[in-house]
Design a protein around this motif. Structure first.
Motif, short mmCIF file in Angstrom:
data_model
loop_
_atom_site.label_atom_id
_atom_site.label_comp_id
_atom_site.label_asym_id
_atom_site.label_seq_id
_atom_site.Cartn_x
_atom_site.Cartn_y
_atom_site.Cartn_z
N TYR A 1 59.48 60.95 -86.62
CA TYR A 1 59.44 60.80 -88.08
C TYR A 1 58.98 59.39 -88.45
N ASP B 1 59.04 56.81 -91.94
CA ASP B 1 59.45 56.56 -93.32
C ASP B 1 58.26 56.02 -94.12
N TYR C 1 62.02 52.78 -101.79
CA TYR C 1 62.25 54.21 -101.93
C TYR C 1 61.15 54.92 -101.15
N GLY C 2 61.29 56.22 -100.93
CA GLY C 2 60.24 56.94 -100.22
C GLY C 2 60.73 58.23 -99.61
N LYS C 3 60.01 58.69 -98.60
CA LYS C 3 60.32 59.94 -97.92
C LYS C 3 60.12 59.77 -96.42
N ARG C 4 60.88 60.58 -95.67
CA ARG C 4 60.76 60.59 -94.21
C ARG C 4 59.88 61.77 -93.81
N TYR C 5 58.71 61.46 -93.25
CA TYR C 5 57.72 62.49 -92.93
C TYR C 5 57.69 62.77 -91.43
N LEU D 1 54.85 61.51 -104.90
CA LEU D 1 56.27 61.24 -105.10
C LEU D 1 56.52 61.14 -106.60
N ASP E 1 55.21 64.06 -110.77
CA ASP E 1 54.78 63.40 -109.54
C ASP E 1 53.59 62.49 -109.84
N GLN F 1 57.58 53.41 -89.69
CA GLN F 1 57.55 53.21 -91.15
C GLN F 1 56.14 52.79 -91.55
#
Length: 448
Positions: free
Chosen positions: A24, A26, A37-41, A57, A84, A106
């Motif tokens: 993964y 980030d 802030y963000g997302k784990r892909y 996002l 978004d 990341q």
């Protein structure tokens, strides 16, 4: 676009080849208060994004308050359907994370450079300022310096405790500048520095500062303002992570102890033309004086950026080298704007007012706008502190006063963007009011 996609795709594939255990990544960006802030892909999905798949996002994630909540700001957050917004990957920022318990990567993301950038995203604000300067033939070179404290990992009744000396086991409760502190805390400091280098950050000098457990780390001078601010943002994230791994708590809080010095974000800026000539050094350094005058004129109106929260205002006028008025001076650390001794090639300003927990994108944008305004207005600055120790102009020392001073300033509205100024000021106003909505024990002791 095709060239950028192929470059990103090559970066992701190289990362996967070199780090096959990472599943993964980030994807992170800095919000207005300076939090990521963000997302784990999944890493295989990241490859698709690098190849051109959309990355979206919520737009309003940028507007989060200091505690992560949303405030009603104009039509944002509660009247806009929480739309978004497109983001893009920032090339060169995909790096391994070594402070988590599991292998992880990341990568920075941003809205600048997309078809519809978010006007109030901090990185986009800085990108627009840098683009405008470039069109004028002005090329900044920037270096950040960040101070921070190490504390014991465990809080006591919510309060920070002195970091323990790894050799003696005693609390490091003596303020000093001794080089021995670097030796005693060498394990954690070396890990912090090496991790930063692994993130692509150009770390240079490490200093033991005056406060107990306080240190400063300097970054190299960088001819890309966005990358310089990226380094500062990423350094804060990695330092906090490494400290926890090593059994400490690292904080960039502006004033954790009333009796000891606060932590600042010092920014060195020089300006060059396309041929590499230092613009501030021309004509017997007259542009330097104009630039200083511009910085000092706008400084009182930029206080919500330089002191972004209630605690940051506590740092001003503190025990050591924290200014109480907008001032400047040659080789004078009591000044907000210091001119370090240098040869004409390296002539620069050092802006010393911002707290360590300020948003580095916005701090640099505000400094550059001050310099730009000064070069355009061509005014003489007030007397330097070297000539008059009482020289200086007042600036707001409370958030609500600071917000009012910033919101109506025409130069800032023009050069930082009116939409950004309105959104930022309302975010700070509401954050401050939310902070006040709690009665502390001292209030009962005094007034019950």
């Amino acid at each position: 676009m095709k060239s950028q996609s192929s470059t990103l795709l090559a970066e992701v594939r190289s990362f996967r080849q070199n780090h096959p255990d990472v599943r993964y990544v980030d994807l992170i960006a800095l919000d207005i208060p300076g939090h990521f802030y963000g997302k784990r892909y999944p890493v295989e999905m990241l490859e698709k994004v690098a190849a051109g798949s959309p990355l979206k996002l919520p737009q309003n994630a940028v507007l989060l308050g200091a505690q992560g909540g949303l405030f009603k700001i104009g039509d944002y957050c509660f009247n806009d359907g929480d739309p978004d917004a497109n983001r893009r990957l920032v090339p060169g920022t995909l790096k391994p994370v070594n402070w988590e318990s599991q292998p992880l990567g990341q990568m920075l993301i941003t809205s600048d450079g997309t078809e519809a950038p978010i006007e109030f995203e901090p990185r986009e604000v800085l990108a627009k300022v840098l683009e405008r300067l470039q069109h004028q033939g002005i090329h900044p070179v920037v270096a950040f310096e960040l101070e921070f404290y190490l504390f014991d990992k465990q809080l006591e009744n919510g309060l920070p405790q002195f970091a323990r000396d790894p050799l003696s086991g005693d609390a490091d409760d003596q303020p000093n500048l001794h080089i021995e502190r670097l030796s005693r805390f060498s394990d954690v400091l070396e890990d912090i520095a090496q991790t930063a280098k692994d993130q692509g950050i150009d770390i240079t000098v490490i200093t033991a500062e005056i406060g107990p457990g306080q240190f400063e780390i300097n970054f190299g001078h960088c001819d890309d303002g966005l990358r310089a601010a990226d380094w500062a943002a990423l350094f804060c994230r990695s330092t906090r992570g490494v400290a926890l791994k090593q059994g400490y708590r690292a904080s960039f809080m502006a004033k954790p102890y009333l009796q000891f010095p606060g932590s600042g974000m010092h920014v060195h800026v020089s300006l060059y033309d396309a041929a590499g000539n230092n613009l501030l050094a021309a004509h017997q350094q007259q542009p330097l004086r104009h630039a200083v005058a511009g910085c000092l004129e706008l400084l009182p109106h930029c206080m919500p950026i330089f002191s972004p929260n209630h605690n940051a205002f506590r740092r001003l006028g503190g025990t050591v080298n924290a200014a109480t008025r907008a001032s400047w001076g040659f080789e004078d650390r009591d000044a907000c704007v210091r001119i370090p001794e240098s040869d004409p090639r390296n002539l620069r300003i050092e802006h010393r007012l911002a707290s360590a927990d300020a948003n580095p994108y916005l701090v640099l944008a505000a400094i550059l706008v001050g310099l730009e305004h000064g070069l355009e207005a061509k005014r003489e600055p007030i007397a330097p502190l070297n000539e008059d120790r009482n020289s200086g102009t007042d600036f707001p020392v409370e958030m609500l006063d600071a917000v009012r001073a910033m919101q109506q300033q025409p130069v800032l509205r023009d050069k930082l963007g009116a939409e950004f100024v309105d959104v930022y000021c309302e975010n700070k106003r509401q954050d401050h009011l939310a902070f006040q909505q709690e009665i502390h024990a001292r209030e009962y002791r005094w007034f019950l």
